[in-house]
Design an enzyme around this catalytic site. Structure first.
Site, short mmCIF file in Angstrom:
data_model
loop_
_atom_site.label_atom_id
_atom_site.label_comp_id
_atom_site.label_asym_id
_atom_site.label_seq_id
_atom_site.Cartn_x
_atom_site.Cartn_y
_atom_site.Cartn_z
CG HIS A 134 20.52 -71.85 -28.05
ND1 HIS A 134 21.32 -71.15 -28.62
CD2 HIS A 134 21.30 -73.39 -28.74
CE1 HIS A 134 22.36 -71.52 -29.63
NE2 HIS A 134 22.37 -73.00 -29.63
CG ASP A 172 13.40 -63.00 -28.53
OD1 ASP A 172 12.05 -63.60 -29.58
OD2 ASP A 172 14.13 -62.54 -29.61
#
Ligand code: OAD
Length: 248
Positions: free
Chosen positions: A123, A108
């Protein structure tokens, strides 16, 4: 003193004398920013889809527009969210200890927006796309396009995130592994600890006699051998830990 106060005070003393602190964060650290954790994310429109099918090379091959819509929605939510006190506490901690390595499983971008530098994104990131043909990385693209294309070669772009069945970015994983081997304090924050290889990092640190803290809202499902556990909200507990270690 409650037992929680005792754990905070004792762990804070380790933090105060640490040379190299490693923090591993998961979706739980962004929960208080309003971003659903990975395992809570299957609500509304997306409740009919299995994330392991959407977030996979096979899922993208089957229906790339659907996968792009899923990531576009998550990117818009992440951009609208604000970092919370837990993100800020880690950014502050970097200035208080000799060395801090911040490893995240989150995509994010909230750590960076809170001021953390050199974040190791295991990730990938919602804020990058990668060309499926020439491999080039893009930090902007045509967000209106259902299927955005590479400005260099016209190939189909994909989100620059790690999907189920894919390898983690090698450099990020190597840096994370080396940090876990060489740290003296390791903090695992807001992760269920079930997805490898990130789930192994606290064990590696523990095997090298680092002081390991698990900070999570609730007991994790995966068995781990932590030295310290705190069950509570990261946005409350992390500022408290940093204050106990450095401001009292
Ligand atoms: P999960 O959704 O599995 O776990 C989130 C954890 O955060 C849970 O253990 C919650 O108890 C905890 N939590 C929730 N709110 C919290 C709060 N306010 N403070 C502290 N803890 C809180 O998310 P991850 O462990 O990050 O991978 O998931 C790991 C990976 O699984 C994801 O990166 C994703 C998924 O497969 C990929 O997409 C490659």
């Amino acid at each position: 003193m409650t037992s929680l106060d005792q754990v905070v005070a004792t762990f804070a003393s380790h933090l105060r004398s640490a040379r190299h602190v490693v923090t591993l964060t998961g979706a739980g650290i962004s929960a208080e920013s309003g971003i659903p954790t990975f395992r809570d994310a299957q609500t509304g429109l997306w409740s009919h889809f299995n994330p392991e099918e959407l977030a996979s090379p096979a899922g993208f091959a089957r229906d790339p527009a659907l996968v792009w819509r899923w990531y576009a929605e998550r990117r818009v939510k992440a951009c609208a969210a604000q970092p919370n006190p837990a993100h800020y506490a880690l950014a502050q901690l970097a200035d208080l200890v000799p060395q801090l390595t911040l490893i995240t499983q989150n995509i994010d971008g909230l750590h960076q927006r809170a001021g953390s530098r050199n974040v190791i994104e295991l990730h990938g990131s919602l804020h990058r796309a990668r060309c499926t043909v020439d491999g080039s990385i893009h930090s902007t693209w045509d967000y209106e396009e259902e299927l955005p294309c590479c400005p260099n070669c016209g190939g189909l772009l994909r989100p620059d995130v790690v999907w189920f069945g894919e390898m983690l970015p090698r450099a990020a994983l190597e840096t994370a592994w080396a940090a876990a081997l060489n740290c003296d304090v390791f903090m695992s924050i807001g992760t269920s600890g079930v997805v490898e290889p990130a789930a192994s990092l606290p064990r590696i640190a523990l095997s090298r006699h680092a002081t390991v803290l698990i900070l999570n809202l609730e007991q994790e499902t995966a068995a781990r051998p932590p030295l310290f556990t705190i069950y509570g909200k990261a946005g409350e507990m992390l500022p408290q830990l940093v204050a106990a270690a450095f401001h009292q």
